[in-house]
Design a protein around this motif. Structure first.
Motif, mmCIF file in Angstrom:
data_model
loop_
_atom_site.group_PDB
_atom_site.id
_atom_site.type_symbol
_atom_site.label_atom_id
_atom_site.label_comp_id
_atom_site.label_asym_id
_atom_site.label_seq_id
_atom_site.Cartn_x
_atom_site.Cartn_y
_atom_site.Cartn_z
ATOM 1 N N SER A 99 0.847 -1.193 0.000
ATOM 2 C CA SER A 99 0.000 0.000 0.000
ATOM 3 C C SER A 99 0.882 1.242 0.000
ATOM 4 O O SER A 99 1.985 1.242 0.569
ATOM 5 C CB SER A 99 -0.911 0.039 1.229
ATOM 6 O OG SER A 99 -1.748 -1.095 1.291
ATOM 7 N N LEU A 100 0.386 2.302 -0.630
ATOM 8 C CA LEU A 100 1.033 3.608 -0.600
ATOM 9 C C LEU A 100 0.113 4.577 0.129
ATOM 10 O O LEU A 100 -1.106 4.571 -0.078
ATOM 11 C CB LEU A 100 1.316 4.125 -2.011
ATOM 12 C CG LEU A 100 2.415 3.421 -2.803
ATOM 13 C CD1 LEU A 100 2.499 4.003 -4.206
ATOM 14 C CD2 LEU A 100 3.771 3.572 -2.098
ATOM 15 N N GLY A 101 0.700 5.415 0.999
ATOM 16 C CA GLY A 101 -0.121 6.326 1.772
ATOM 17 C C GLY A 101 0.447 7.726 1.843
ATOM 18 O O GLY A 101 1.635 7.959 1.597
ATOM 19 N N PHE A 102 -0.437 8.663 2.168
ATOM 20 C CA PHE A 102 -0.053 10.055 2.370
ATOM 21 C C PHE A 102 -0.733 10.529 3.643
ATOM 22 O O PHE A 102 -1.954 10.470 3.769
ATOM 23 C CB PHE A 102 -0.485 10.913 1.186
ATOM 24 C CG PHE A 102 -0.237 12.386 1.373
ATOM 25 C CD1 PHE A 102 1.003 12.928 1.090
ATOM 26 C CD2 PHE A 102 -1.239 13.217 1.842
ATOM 27 C CE1 PHE A 102 1.241 14.282 1.272
ATOM 28 C CE2 PHE A 102 -1.018 14.574 2.025
ATOM 29 C CZ PHE A 102 0.231 15.112 1.736
ATOM 30 N N GLN A 103 0.076 10.972 4.633
ATOM 31 C CA GLN A 103 -0.451 11.445 5.903
ATOM 32 C C GLN A 103 -0.101 12.909 6.094
ATOM 33 O O GLN A 103 1.006 13.346 5.762
ATOM 34 C CB GLN A 103 0.151 10.631 7.057
ATOM 35 C CG GLN A 103 -0.045 9.131 6.936
ATOM 36 C CD GLN A 103 0.710 8.373 8.005
ATOM 37 O OE1 GLN A 103 0.262 8.259 9.134
ATOM 38 N NE2 GLN A 103 1.890 7.868 7.651
ATOM 39 N N SER A 104 -1.045 13.647 6.652
ATOM 40 C CA SER A 104 -0.818 15.058 6.919
ATOM 41 C C SER A 104 -1.521 15.448 8.202
ATOM 42 O O SER A 104 -2.613 14.933 8.507
ATOM 43 C CB SER A 104 -1.338 15.928 5.765
ATOM 44 O OG SER A 104 -1.135 17.307 6.047
ATOM 45 N N ASN A 105 -0.887 16.327 8.968
ATOM 46 C CA ASN A 105 -1.472 16.778 10.222
ATOM 47 C C ASN A 105 -1.217 18.262 10.405
ATOM 48 O O ASN A 105 -0.089 18.743 10.220
ATOM 49 C CB ASN A 105 -0.886 15.989 11.403
ATOM 50 C CG ASN A 105 -1.300 16.562 12.751
ATOM 51 O OD1 ASN A 105 -0.623 17.417 13.313
ATOM 52 N ND2 ASN A 105 -2.434 16.113 13.254
ATOM 53 N N LEU A 106 -2.271 18.988 10.751
ATOM 54 C CA LEU A 106 -2.177 20.385 11.138
ATOM 55 C C LEU A 106 -2.769 20.500 12.527
ATOM 56 O O LEU A 106 -3.769 19.833 12.841
ATOM 57 C CB LEU A 106 -2.947 21.303 10.188
ATOM 58 C CG LEU A 106 -2.357 21.572 8.798
ATOM 59 C CD1 LEU A 106 -2.617 20.406 7.871
ATOM 60 C CD2 LEU A 106 -2.954 22.855 8.215
ATOM 61 N N GLY A 107 -2.180 21.341 13.374
ATOM 62 C CA GLY A 107 -2.720 21.432 14.717
ATOM 63 C C GLY A 107 -2.157 22.579 15.512
ATOM 64 O O GLY A 107 -1.228 23.280 15.095
ATOM 65 N N SER A 108 -2.756 22.748 16.687
ATOM 66 C CA SER A 108 -2.317 23.763 17.639
ATOM 67 C C SER A 108 -2.519 23.190 19.031
ATOM 68 O O SER A 108 -3.552 22.557 19.311
ATOM 69 C CB SER A 108 -3.119 25.052 17.472
ATOM 70 O OG SER A 108 -2.750 26.013 18.454
ATOM 71 N N ASN A 109 -1.519 23.384 19.928
ATOM 72 C CA ASN A 109 -1.572 22.795 21.248
ATOM 73 C C ASN A 109 -0.887 23.728 22.244
ATOM 74 O O ASN A 109 0.329 23.911 22.190
ATOM 75 C CB ASN A 109 -0.888 21.421 21.232
ATOM 76 C CG ASN A 109 -1.132 20.638 22.502
ATOM 77 O OD1 ASN A 109 -0.956 21.140 23.604
ATOM 78 N ND2 ASN A 109 -1.526 19.382 22.339
ATOM 79 N N THR A 110 -1.668 24.316 23.144
ATOM 80 C CA THR A 110 -1.099 25.253 24.112
ATOM 81 C C THR A 110 -0.170 24.546 25.091
ATOM 82 O O THR A 110 0.834 25.115 25.521
ATOM 83 C CB THR A 110 -2.229 25.967 24.887
ATOM 84 O OG1 THR A 110 -3.070 24.975 25.504
ATOM 85 C CG2 THR A 110 -3.076 26.805 23.958
ATOM 86 N N PHE A 111 -0.483 23.321 25.466
ATOM 87 C CA PHE A 111 0.351 22.569 26.410
ATOM 88 C C PHE A 111 1.745 22.325 25.843
ATOM 89 O O PHE A 111 2.737 22.385 26.561
ATOM 90 C CB PHE A 111 -0.339 21.243 26.744
ATOM 91 C CG PHE A 111 0.455 20.356 27.645
ATOM 92 C CD1 PHE A 111 0.515 20.597 29.007
ATOM 93 C CD2 PHE A 111 1.147 19.263 27.134
ATOM 94 C CE1 PHE A 111 1.251 19.771 29.849
ATOM 95 C CE2 PHE A 111 1.881 18.432 27.966
ATOM 96 C CZ PHE A 111 1.933 18.689 29.330
#
Length: 429
Positions: free
Chosen positions: A251-263
């Motif tokens: 399998s071929l995959g593409f992962q992406s994450n955007l976020g914000s975390n005050t801690f």
């Protein structure tokens, strides 16, 4: 009305067993098939034992003629794909069968359990046919009944083209004279799963506002000082995953994450990581066994709220990772093991490695032992705030602290003894 051909098993002198109410198992169960139900999924065991009353349900695996192992995994459109393995033992040794049953997210819990129970009953027919109890059973065809397990629509006939959407919102408010806590959580998900592609998008946001008032009194009970402490945590994340099936193992995959975390001192973080995965076993066997190896390479970008211990307010770093996942579910029990290592290409010393495992084993009749744990080596805390900060930040867990490791260990066992028969269901009280 559309005709639906559904098989139902019934006693020759009793009302139909499925989907009507079950009849009591006849006495003298020696002539009945002994069945051990081993469900590693969401099963309503009371309902199953009530509806399927033409066998003897046992609590001891080795005393049963048939071991039914039920496993499941996430299916397309947000449903579940169940695999029912019928393993013959004792007088039924050498016989076996495997059936599959799928649900979709629009089905009620009753529809799901009825469909699963019907599939289970059908799988037991070939084993009952080898016992004297077969003389008391008949197979009937029910017509003009709306199918309880509607078939999944193909994308060609589905106006949503196999996409499933979900939205959730929850809030919580509690307090007293000197304490108040407000929480709000919201999420949105979109999923599309076909044989060729898997697409999954998840958005989550959380808000947590906590206020505590410390009051000092004099000897007469009068307030002389009030100090308020407030803690505010705000986080959000957007996770995207797109996977292309190459063949039965790749399998071929593409992962992406955007976020914000005050801690974690992250005003904004962005991660993009293409990856490739290989499964030693064919994916069609994933409900019973799986051994996958995955490798991904990409980059991470961080915009920090405060200057870090490395004197950065933002940075972009190339990153790669490798992971190994093994899991197996067999009559003797189940085990799983995961290992993952990640580091930045520009500085391999900044790394994060973890191992995790869990084992559940039946050692002998009625005795089960479960143990597991995880350990994580942490050497990549590039996001830590510079400076000592307020001691209250430490006490109230407002900020991430420097560490080198995390661990968790768990152990438990259970022992059951007494009658091995498990036929009667009594819901009183």
């Amino acid at each position: 009305m559309r005709l639906a051909s559904l098989l139902a098993i019934s006693a020759a002198t009793a009302l139909p067993l499925l989907p009507a109410r079950a009849q009591e198992a006849p006495p003298g169960g020696a002539s009945q098939l002994g069945v051990y139900l081993d469900c590693r999924a969401h099963c309503d065991s009371d309902y199953i034992r009530t509806e399927v009353a033409f066998v003897n349900w046992l609590r001891e695996r080795l005393a049963a003629d048939v071991h039914v192992l039920i496993t499941s995994e996430d299916a397309g459109a947000g449903g579940d794909a169940y695999t029912l393995a019928f393993l013959g033992q004792r007088a039924q040794a050498g016989r076996g069968d495997t059936l599959r049953y799928s649900t979709n997210p629009t089905m009620t819990s009753d529809e799901r359990r009825r469909g699963l129970t019907r599939t289970l009953a059908l799988g037991l027919v070939r084993f009952v046919a080898q016992t004297p109890a077969a003389a008391t059973l008949r197979v009937a065809q029910e017509l003009d009944i709306v199918a309880e397990t509607p078939a999944q629509m193909t994308p060609a006939s589905d106006p949503w083209r196999a996409w499933v959407f979900e939205f959730d919102l929850s809030g919580d408010l509690d307090g007293e004279r000197n304490y108040r806590n407000r929480q709000l959580e919201a999420g949105f998900g979109a999923n599309r799963t076909t044989d060729a592609w898997k697409s999954d998008v998840q958005f989550e946001i959380s808000y947590d506002d906590e206020r505590v008032v410390d009051i000092e009194y004099d000897s007469l009970g009068r307030v002389v000082d009030e100090t308020a402490f407030e803690t505010l945590r705000r986080n959000w994340s957007l996770d995207m995953l797109f996977v292309k099936s190459i063949n039965g193992n790749w399998s071929l995959g593409f992962q992406s994450n955007l976020g914000s975390n005050t801690f974690s001192n992250q005003r904004l973080s962005v991660q993009i990581t293409p990856a490739v995965e290989y499964n030693i076993f064919p994916y069609v066997e994933s409900t019973r066994r799986e051994l996958t190896m995955q490798y991904g390479m990409g980059y991470e970008t961080f915009f920090y709220q405060d200057t870090t211990i490395f004197d950065r307010i933002s940075e972009t770093l190339p990153v790669h990772y490798v992971s190994l996942n093994y899991s197996v579910r067999q009559p003797w029990g189940s085990t799983s093991f995961q290992a993952r290592h990640q580091n930045y290409l520009t500085d391999p010393s900044k790394r994060n490695s973890e191992v995790e495992g869990e084992i559940s084993v039946r050692l002998f009749r009625g005795f089960n032992v479960n143990f597991g744990g995880e350990y994580r080596w942490i050497q990549d805390q590039i996001n830590l705030r510079r400076g000592g900060g307020d001691p209250l930040d430490v006490l109230l867990r407002r900020r991430e602290l420097l560490t080198g490791f995390e661990y968790n260990a768990r152990l438990g066992f259970s022992y059951t003894f007494g009658s091995i028969f498990n036929n009667v269901v009594n819901p009183r009280f």
